[in-house]
Write a protein that holds these residues in place. Sequence first.
Motif, PDB file in Angstrom:
ATOM      1  N   ARG A  27       0.905  -1.254   0.138  1.00 21.97           N
ATOM      2  CA  ARG A  27      -0.185  -0.077  -0.149  1.00 21.97           C
ATOM      3  C   ARG A  27       0.817   1.417  -0.026  1.00 21.97           C
ATOM      4  O   ARG A  27       2.029   1.298   0.449  1.00 21.97           O
ATOM      5  N   ASP A  73       0.719   5.664  -0.194  1.00 18.03           N
ATOM      6  CA  ASP A  73       0.092   7.035  -0.108  1.00 18.03           C
ATOM      7  C   ASP A  73       0.652   7.848  -1.269  1.00 18.03           C
ATOM      8  O   ASP A  73       1.913   7.908  -0.969  1.00 18.03           O
ATOM      9  N   GLU A 124       0.863  11.569  -2.202  1.00 17.78           N
ATOM     10  CA  GLU A 124       0.665  12.896  -1.885  1.00 17.78           C
ATOM     11  C   GLU A 124       0.743  14.106  -3.154  1.00 17.78           C
ATOM     12  O   GLU A 124       1.771  14.158  -3.295  1.00 17.78           O
ATOM     13  N   VAL A 171      -4.105  13.214  -0.545  1.00 14.80           N
ATOM     14  CA  VAL A 171      -3.303  11.937  -0.600  1.00 14.80           C
ATOM     15  C   VAL A 171      -4.327  11.061  -1.114  1.00 14.80           C
ATOM     16  O   VAL A 171      -5.286  10.694  -0.922  1.00 14.80           O
ATOM     17  N   VAL A 172      -3.890  10.060  -2.059  1.00 15.17           N
ATOM     18  CA  VAL A 172      -4.548   9.111  -2.535  1.00 15.17           C
ATOM     19  C   VAL A 172      -3.948   8.002  -2.317  1.00 15.17           C
ATOM     20  O   VAL A 172      -2.522   7.477  -2.384  1.00 15.17           O
ATOM     21  N   ARG A 173      -4.689   6.976  -1.450  1.00  7.85           N
ATOM     22  CA  ARG A 173      -3.998   5.783  -0.971  1.00  7.85           C
ATOM     23  C   ARG A 173      -4.183   4.465  -2.090  1.00  7.85           C
ATOM     24  O   ARG A 173      -5.115   4.495  -2.627  1.00  7.85           O
ATOM     25  N   HIS A 182       4.766  16.348  -5.884  1.00  7.56           N
ATOM     26  CA  HIS A 182       3.981  15.027  -5.465  1.00  7.56           C
ATOM     27  C   HIS A 182       5.179  14.266  -4.542  1.00  7.56           C
ATOM     28  O   HIS A 182       6.300  14.510  -4.903  1.00  7.56           O
ATOM     29  N   TRP A 210       5.452  10.214  -1.974  1.00  7.51           N
ATOM     30  CA  TRP A 210       5.029   9.006  -1.747  1.00  7.51           C
ATOM     31  C   TRP A 210       5.335   8.696  -0.314  1.00  7.51           C
ATOM     32  O   TRP A 210       6.154   9.217   0.430  1.00  7.51           O
ATOM     33  N   HIS A 211       4.379   7.953   0.360  1.00  5.96           N
ATOM     34  CA  HIS A 211       4.909   7.552   1.730  1.00  5.96           C
ATOM     35  C   HIS A 211       4.078   6.044   1.892  1.00  5.96           C
ATOM     36  O   HIS A 211       2.998   5.630   1.425  1.00  5.96           O
ATOM     37  N   VAL A 257       2.471   2.779   3.682  1.00  6.25           N
ATOM     38  CA  VAL A 257       1.615   2.643   4.547  1.00  6.25           C
ATOM     39  C   VAL A 257       1.897   1.576   5.468  1.00  6.25           C
ATOM     40  O   VAL A 257       2.186   0.536   5.094  1.00  6.25           O
TER      41      VAL A 257
END
Length: 198
Positions: free
Chosen positions: A141, A143, A145, A151-153, A168, A170-171, A173
């Motif tokens: 998963r 995220d 941003e 944020v779109v998961r 943009h 990323w992270h 999850v």
Amino acid sequence: MDEAALNARVGATVRALREKSGFSMRELARRSGVSQPFLSQIERGVSAPSMVTTYRLAEALGVLPGALLPAPAAAQVTVVRAGEGRDIPVANRPDAAVGRALLMQPGSPLEIIEYRIEPGGHIAEWFEMPGDLGVYLIEGRLDVEVDGYGVVRLAAGDFVAHPASIPHRWHLVDDEPARALLAIAHAPEGARHPSGHS
């Protein structure tokens, strides 16, 4: 080609493009936001540029990011086997996540990069560049941003696309590993001009 030889060719390419643009090393460092000592290390083949640095140098030089990498043998079909492709860290730091460039060639407006993101790997670098991008999540998963949107998961099998010019990052999850495919479509080489930003 081994890593040292590849770094030497990348450095020679950066130096040739800088000289062709009429930039001193100091001027290219200023335009790209890269320190002059680090730019010198790249040009001498001592260090390899990260994804962030590659995009910044390409923008300052008015070329596609793939123009900074050595050209493969001319062919209409490109095959990249598992374990092949140039490893490019996201940022110039030891904990940076590493992407595998599947397609990043001089003259090609399309880039395809695979990311295997492990817990603790740095990926939260803000990116922005000309063109459009899409992220397809293969597993895990993630995220995504997007500045001004939120944020779109993404879960495995999900896809998101947006203009690459919007900042943009990323992270991960829940600190679980993820694998993503990033596709970037740039404007063709002739449509780009050197940027005057500092």
